[in-house]
Design an enzyme around this catalytic site. Structure first.
Site, PDB file in Angstrom:
ATOM      1  N   SER A 104      39.533  42.561  45.173  1.00  9.68           N
ATOM      2  CA  SER A 104      40.396  42.071  46.233  1.00  9.68           C
ATOM      3  C   SER A 104      40.814  40.690  45.799  1.00  9.68           C
ATOM      4  CB  SER A 104      39.646  42.005  47.551  1.00  9.68           C
ATOM      5  OG  SER A 104      40.409  41.258  48.473  1.00  9.68           O
ATOM      6  N   ARG A 105      42.105  40.471  45.662  1.00 16.40           N
ATOM      7  CA  ARG A 105      42.543  39.185  45.103  1.00 16.40           C
ATOM      8  C   ARG A 105      42.421  38.057  46.103  1.00 16.40           C
ATOM      9  NH1 ARG A 105      46.618  42.640  42.837  1.00 16.40           N
ATOM     10  NH2 ARG A 105      45.580  43.424  40.993  1.00 16.40           N
TER      11      ARG A 105
END
Ligand code: ATP
Ligand code: MG
Length: 302
Positions: free
Chosen positions: A216-217
């Site tokens: 998940s950035r």
């Protein structure tokens, strides 16, 4: 945006307004993650929209049934264009869903929208393009198939008026290959992906998340401080464990150093602790407690 799924909330958190891809082979629990997330929004003031694209009418009916059974229809909308409907309808369905989402967002509400799934959407668009005699490109998709999905997914956002649209697109892969044309396009547009692996699913790991490939950035930016700290520790331990597990699985436990043995046991405990069957949402407080117990070693799987 809490999914209620322990491994996602701790290691791959989803923020409101984020686009997080759910990707995996067929029958690996992609839809289950999306429906679990919708069920977990009960009483949180989030409006959920489920867009079914090119699926069997029976699968859609099953999902509606589940939503009704858990009283989730009060805050949910299901938009369906089944496989038996014309390609043009399948093509337009996610845009129609997003228009609804934006309507609520402009009223300051938080919206969660699921596209199940975008591979079928791309196929519908390909059929239309070929009929229109547009020149086919890679895998016979038209050249603007990237534009097709980016103009859809870029509509996920946090609006100044306080509302937001969070998007969970789903993509189906073949043989676990996430490097195909459509999957890589969508991976590059979204803010992260949850990869589901058939191998894990068959081994009985539920949800069958591939921890190495999922990201998940936004990461810790959308978590509470406690969860962020714990999530990072758990993720690090888990990844080291998964990497060394194969080597040590065949080794003799008695010959191992005490430290090594303790670490392997803790790794196994983490994997077990992350197991979660469907419709068993966990709140973030419980999540933190469970993790603390796992790390301190007094966790027993029941
Ligand atoms: P498809 O490619 O057909 O759309 P899918 O990837 O969406 O499949 P699901 O329909 O969500 O997969 O799940 C496949 C099967 O696995 C279902 O029977 C579902 O009940 C089961 N399943 C998925 N996740 C879990 C879970 N966490 N716990 C128990 N069963 C699960
Ligand atoms: Mg599905």
């Amino acid at each position: 945006m809490e999914t209620g799924i322990l491994s996602i909330d701790s290691m791959f958190p989803i923020g409101r307004g984020q686009r997080e891809l759910i990707i995996g082979d067929r029958q690996t629990g992609k839809t289950s993650i999306a429906t679990d997330t919708i069920l977990n929004q009960k009483g949180k003031g989030v409006i959920c929209i489920y867009v079914a694209i090119g699926q069997k009418a029976s699968s859609v009916a099953k999902i509606v049934n589940t939503l009704e059974k858990y009283d989730a229809m009060d805050y949910s909308i299901v938009l369906s264009s089944t496989a038996s409907e014309p390609a043009s309808l399948q093509y337009i369905a996610p845009y129609a869903g997003t228009a609804l989402a934006e309507y609520f967002m402009h009223q300051g509400k938080d919206v969660l929208i699921v596209y199940d799934d975008l591979s079928k959407h791309a196929v519908a668009y390909r059929a239309i393009s070929l009929l229109l005699e547009r020149s086919p490109g890679r895998e016979a998709y038209p050249g603007d198939v990237f534009y097709l999905h980016s103009r859809l997914l870029e509509r996920g956002c946090q609006h100044l008026c306080g509302g937001s649209v969070t998007i969970l697109p789903i993509v189906e892969t073949r043989g676990g290959d996430i490097t195909g044309y459509i999957p890589t396009n969508i991976i590059s547009i979204t803010d992260g992906q949850i990869v589901l692996s058939k191998k894990n699913f068959d081994k009985g790991q539920k949800p069958a998340i591939h921890y190495g490939l999922s990201v998940s950035r936004l990461g810790g930016a959308v978590q509470t401080a406690d969860m962020k700290k714990l999530g990072a520790v758990v993720r690090r331990e888990l990844l080291t464990y998964l990497e060394t597990r194969e080597v040590y699985e065949m080794a003799n436990m008695d010959e191992m150093s005490k430290e090594m043995r303790a670490r392997l046991m803790r790794g196994a405990r983490i994997v077990e602790g992350l197991t979660q069957y469907k419709y068993q949402a966990i709140s973030s407080e419980n999540c933190i407690q469970k993790f603390k117990a796992i790390m301190e070693g007094d966790y027993e799987h029941s």
